[in-house]
Write an enzyme that holds these catalytic residues in place. Structure first.
Site, PDB file in Angstrom:
ATOM      1  N   CYS A 116      12.778  10.657  24.578  1.00 15.26           N
ATOM      2  CA  CYS A 116      11.540  10.012  24.103  1.00 15.26           C
ATOM      3  C   CYS A 116      10.405  11.012  23.903  1.00 15.26           C
ATOM      4  O   CYS A 116       9.487  10.753  23.126  1.00 15.26           O
ATOM      5  CB  CYS A 116      11.114   8.930  25.077  1.00 15.26           C
ATOM      6  SG  CYS A 116      12.388   7.683  25.275  1.00 15.26           S
ATOM      7  N   HIS A 263       4.273   6.942  22.526  1.00 16.21           N
ATOM      8  CA  HIS A 263       5.696   6.674  22.309  1.00 16.21           C
ATOM      9  C   HIS A 263       5.917   5.176  22.541  1.00 16.21           C
ATOM     10  O   HIS A 263       5.424   4.611  23.514  1.00 16.21           O
ATOM     11  CB  HIS A 263       6.539   7.508  23.275  1.00 16.21           C
ATOM     12  CG  HIS A 263       7.916   6.956  23.455  1.00 16.21           C
ATOM     13  ND1 HIS A 263       8.762   6.740  22.389  1.00 16.21           N
ATOM     14  CD2 HIS A 263       8.582   6.543  24.568  1.00 16.21           C
ATOM     15  CE1 HIS A 263       9.889   6.222  22.847  1.00 16.21           C
ATOM     16  NE2 HIS A 263       9.812   6.098  24.156  1.00 16.21           N
ATOM     17  N   ASN A 293      12.358   0.469  20.540  1.00 12.87           N
ATOM     18  CA  ASN A 293      12.145   1.848  20.990  1.00 12.87           C
ATOM     19  C   ASN A 293      13.099   2.756  20.212  1.00 12.87           C
ATOM     20  O   ASN A 293      14.313   2.670  20.385  1.00 12.87           O
ATOM     21  CB  ASN A 293      12.422   1.905  22.502  1.00 12.87           C
ATOM     22  CG  ASN A 293      12.261   3.293  23.090  1.00 12.87           C
ATOM     23  OD1 ASN A 293      12.218   4.289  22.378  1.00 12.87           O
ATOM     24  ND2 ASN A 293      12.195   3.358  24.408  1.00 12.87           N
TER      25      ASN A 293
END
Ligand code: UT7
Length: 336
Positions: A116, A263, A293
């Protein structure tokens, strides 16, 4: 000394939309649970029946747009930085595939494996190459094909409903004015929590033949694992720390933030950070509702959309922040 500046942005997401209700085909879940806990309404998953998309192909598509928008051609690019946790192949990484797909000269290509935080790590790598004068234009790509490797069953639901496919890319170019562009990047890691968000096998710690030999129906080591609440608790702390570190380095206050691109891990995390820093809805960009995500791709996709929607203007202080598997986390402060 030079600075680096983002001169072009691009994104690509697969056409196939998977809604929360669509997931019920594979697992016991509900639109209500997913929206309440994560904010996600739908995500894109590559449909192998109708699409040839892979991590590298999506990355190349996003990169092509970014290069065009920078007013450059593929021949102007000096180096490729490719961030992903889901490469097409175990090795080599995706950067070399982009070099091939975009028919670029034999320029260098490096792969970043920071999940991430991958895009921020990649941006930092590119920024250093430009600041030292080694390269003039560096392509930074974040791309993920999660859908092929998720466990589509009730057992895997806590992870599977969260992740989506897609790619984002940025061209970083040399900037003579050192008061603008990427002002600073801040990178961190804490490997003792590596297992809390991880995929164990196949790897040299768990080769394919060992997995096959065990043939254990309970074996989930080849699916991503996440200790959700543990990760959540660390995420909110580390996101905040990374943002504060970036602001302090540049003598900025939280009031100076024009746009925060976090993020896209969970809308609840973004909302917590927004509240903590006293930011308005127009100062934080979220698109997790539409894409889930997308790990290394989430920041460049969000940055591209915020820019496309005219939400980032010249002179703005743009803050990028990420946290994820590793654990790794970081931030970037950009004067647009
Ligand atoms: O991007 C990298 C960083 N990632 C993050 O920062 C993610 C951080 N973590 C999270 O976002 C949250 O922990 C999740 C969204 C992953 C999970 O939310 P949670 O509130 O922590 O739920 P939980 O895992 O504690 O599960 C609560 C309940 C459980 O049932 P019981 O044991 O209470 O009966 C789960 O079995 O919800 C159940 N559950 C589901 N129910 C319906 C788990 N997944 C699902 C699902 N649908 N998809």
């Amino acid at each position: 000394m030079y600075n680096s500046r983002i001169t072009g942005l691009g994104k690509y997401v697969p056409e196939n939309v998977v809604t929360n209700d669509d997931l019920k085909e594979w697992m016991d879940t509900s639109d209500e649970w997913i929206q309440e806990r994560t904010g996600i309404q739908e995500r894109r998953w590559i449909d192998p029946e109708t699409s040839d998309d892979t991590t590298s192909i999506m990355g190349a598509k996003a990169a092509k747009i970014a290069i065009e928008r920078a007013g450059l051609t593929k021949d102007d690019i000096d180096f490729i930085v490719f961030a992903t946790l889901s490469p097409d192949m175990y090795f080599p990484g995706g950067g070399v595939r982009v070099q091939e797909l975009l028919e670029m000269d034999t320029i260098g290509a490096i792969d970043v494996r920071n999940q991430c935080s991958g895009f921020i790590y990649g941006l930092s790598v590119a920024d250093q190459f430009i600041k030292t004068g080694m390269y003039k234009h560096v392509l930074v790509i974040g791309s993920e094909n999660h859908s092929g490797g998720l466990e589509r069953s009730t057992r895997g639901r806590a992870v599977t409903v969260i992740f989506g496919d897609g790619a984002g890319a940025a061209v970083l170019s040399r900037e003579e004015d050192t008061t603008r562009g990427v002002l600073s990047t801040h990178l961190h890691s804490e490997g003792k929590h590596a297992k809390e968000l991880s995929l164990e096998g196949p790897s040299t710690g768990r080769w394919v033949d060992a997995i096959m030999e065990d043939n254990d129906p309970e074996d989930v080591s080849y699916y991503p694992y996440m200790n959700g609440q543990f990760v959540f608790k660390h995420a909110v702390v580390r996101f905040s720390e990374a943002i504060i570190e970036g602001l302090k380095t540049n003598n900025l206050q939280k009031e100076d933030i024009d746009m925060l691109i976090p993020h896209q891990a969970n809308l609840r995390i973004s909302q917590f950070i927004q509240k903590k820093f006293g930011l308005g809805n127009d100062q934080v960009y979220n698109n997790i509702m539409r894409y889930g995500n997308t790990t290394a791709a989430s920041i460049p996709i969000a940055l591209t959309e915020a820019w496309e929607e005219g939400k980032i203007k010249e002179g703005d202080n743009v803050v990028l922040a990420a946290f994820g598997s590793g654990f790794t986390w970081g931030s970037a402060i950009i004067k647009w």
